[in-house]
Design an enzyme around this catalytic site. Structure first.
Site, PDB file in Angstrom:
ATOM      1  CG  ASN A 144      36.989  43.290  36.429  1.00  0.00           C
ATOM      2  OD1 ASN A 144      37.216  42.115  36.678  1.00  0.00           O
ATOM      3  ND2 ASN A 144      37.545  44.285  37.126  1.00  0.00           N
ATOM      4  CD  GLU A 161      33.851  40.485  39.106  1.00  0.00           C
ATOM      5  OE1 GLU A 161      35.065  40.320  38.929  1.00  0.00           O
ATOM      6  OE2 GLU A 161      33.033  40.697  38.183  1.00  0.00           O
ATOM      7  CG  ASP A 179      52.065  48.914  51.216  1.00  0.00           C
ATOM      8  OD1 ASP A 179      52.351  48.127  52.137  1.00  0.00           O
ATOM      9  OD2 ASP A 179      52.925  49.354  50.435  1.00  0.00           O
TER      10      ASP A 179
END
Length: 504
Positions: A171, A235, A284
């Site tokens: 991943n 990916e 954020d």
């Protein structure tokens, strides 16, 4: 994939979109302050060549405009991203071709998949310098601290690579990491992410989880890792599809993982299940400081890097930021896939000013009562990234969803709040959204701003005002004759609302 980060920098420099800063700067607050001002004005990428306390330069704002995001993906215009979305949609839900032309098109896509297969590089540039064990000192890497109340230095654009301990499936994600000591960092990932799932599986087997962080890769690979489209492809294969050729990978020195061979830095380490430290607070994407959360601790025992490496970074915050530009580009890629998932959707838009995913505007070709509500419900479940979309506004297909004036007109002229607004309470939600009464649990709202049909309404709808078509054509022809040739005729430029921040 022949191009790496340095190749992309050459493209930026050739096109006048890279500025080299030779003055001494501090990675603590100063770099982010300078970069933020560039982002607000749609300015160029910045390469800080002299950084206090580090021998390495810092690169920031590489994808600070949608134009540069397109360049990162070997494209020139945002419209080309939709063609990529159609290709990915065919792979996600392949259908038997009904015509020879469709068979040929699908065959081309399959050939693209073959070309996109990753390749192994046995003498990778990322292994030109190897540092192990006690010699590892992460303080040498010029990690930035963007905001004054941030808990520490962070990595933001690193590819975080883990592997399923049962199946061996890798991943690749992009997660924030906080520096904790000279050889440790905490990694902040949501429980639904691939890395978190791999850690849970490792814990069940009583094993440590191997992890690698690749820093300074081709931005195209970052785009592939940041694309949460539910296609059964790795990916790496995704990045190959994006770039048109396979990614060159290299085996790590001390862990059984593969990383981009041309990465500027590679950090290799392990996570011991249950070993946690407080992570945060940090600024954020919502525009606030997040909370403090216990997060897995990564212990690094090897760092490799290229000769004279470049440290690539970015930071979150209220738009415009690089993440917002990336989201706008991804919006274009999602559009054909979303149409395939929800057939009545004509177009959709995620305004950057709405934090790139908190509000969605959808246009539909309305054919029956209740269709707008159905489209909103389908949108929330179509792709994983739409789970946290708080507001969905559905309009008719003749509304330009990228023109706020038209959207507001539809809201005010077509919506009765009692009839057309519906709320789903107590749904799983973004823990960074402080507007929710309980973190991680919130509501979402759908708004039907379409023209109502029976039995949605019991009276006839008014006929919308329109110009006489013949007179309008005549005025178009005679516009210059009126002496108004230097004045635009009132059309709204969609670039002003999210597609090109250079002119804001």
């Amino acid at each position: 994939m022949a191009r790496d980060l340095r190749g992309f920098l050459k493209i930026l420099e050739q096109r006048g979109q890279l500025r080299r800063i030779k003055a001494l700067v501090d990675a603590d607050l100063e770099i982010a302050e300078i970069s933020n001002r560039m982002l607000q004005s749609g300015g160029p990428a910045l390469l800080f060549e002299t950084v206090k306390g580090s021998p390495y330069p810092v690169l920031v704002n590489t994808m600070g405009t949608v134009e540069r995001v397109c360049w990162a993906m070997n494209m020139e215009k945002p419209e080309e991203l939709e063609a990529l979305g159609r290709k990915l949609g065919m792979l996600q839900q392949p259908k038997p071709p009904k015509k020879i032309s469709q068979a040929i098109e699908f065959g081309k896509v399959l050939f693209d998949v073959v070309k996109a297969k990753p390749m192994r590089d046995f003498l990778p540039p990322c292994h030109q310098v190897v540092i192990k064990d006690e010699a590892v000192d992460l303080n040498q890497i010029p990690m930035i601290r963007p905001y004054p109340k941030d808990a520490g230095k962070i990595i933001t654009l690193g590819l975080v690579i883990t592997k399923d301990v049962e199946t061996g499936t890798p991943n690749v994600g992009v997660y924030r990491l906080q520096l904790q000591s000279k050889n440790t960092m905490t990694v902040h990932w949501l429980s639904v992410r691939g890395g978190a799932r791999h850690l849970r599986k490792a814990a069940e087997r009583g094993q440590k989880l191997e992890i690698a962080i690749a820093l300074g890769v081709d931005p195209l690979i970052i785009m592939a890792a940041a694309t949460p489209i539910p296609v059964d492809l790795s990916e790496w294969l995704f990045a190959g599809l994006y770039g048109g050729s396979g990614v060159h990978l290299a085996k790590c020195k001390t862990v059984d993982l593969e990383v981009p061979a041309d990465a500027e830095f590679v950090l290799e380490g392990t996570i011991t299940p249950g070993e946690m430290l407080p992570d945060g607070p940090f600024g954020d994407h919502m525009g606030y400081y997040g909370g403090v959360e216990d997060s897995p601790l990564v212990r690094f025992h090897c760092v490799t890097h290229r000769k004279d490496p470049i440290y690539l970074t970015t930071f979150s915050g209220r738009p415009p930021k690089e993440e917002a530009m990336i989201a706008i580009a991804l919006n274009r890629i999602y559009t054909p896939i979303l149409r395939q998932q929800v057939s009545e959707i004509v177009d959709f838009f995620l305004p950057m000013e709405a934090l790139s995913y908190k509000a969605a505007i959808i246009s539909i070709d309305k054919a029956y009562p209740g269709q707008a509500r159905r489209a909103a419900m389908a949108f929330w479940t179509a792709l994983p990234q739409f789970t946290y979309t708080k507001f969905v506004i559905v309009v008719d297909k003749d509304i330009n969803i990228r023109d706020p004036r038209q959207v507001v007109w539809a809201l005010t002229s077509k919506v009765d709040p009692q009839r057309d607004v519906f709320i789903l309470p107590d749904t799983p939600f973004d823990t960074l959204d402080f507007a929710s009464p309980k973190l991680g649990l919130g509501s979402r709202m759908g708004i039907d701003a379409t023209t109502k049909v029976y039995p949605e309404t019991e009276h006839d709808w008014g006929e919308p005002l329109q110009s006489d078509s013949d007179v309008a054509s005549m005025v178009d022809r005679r516009w210059a004759e009126y002496g108004l040739g230097d004045i635009e005729q009132g059309e709204v430029d969609p670039n002003l609302f999210g597609y090109d921040m250079r002119h804001r």
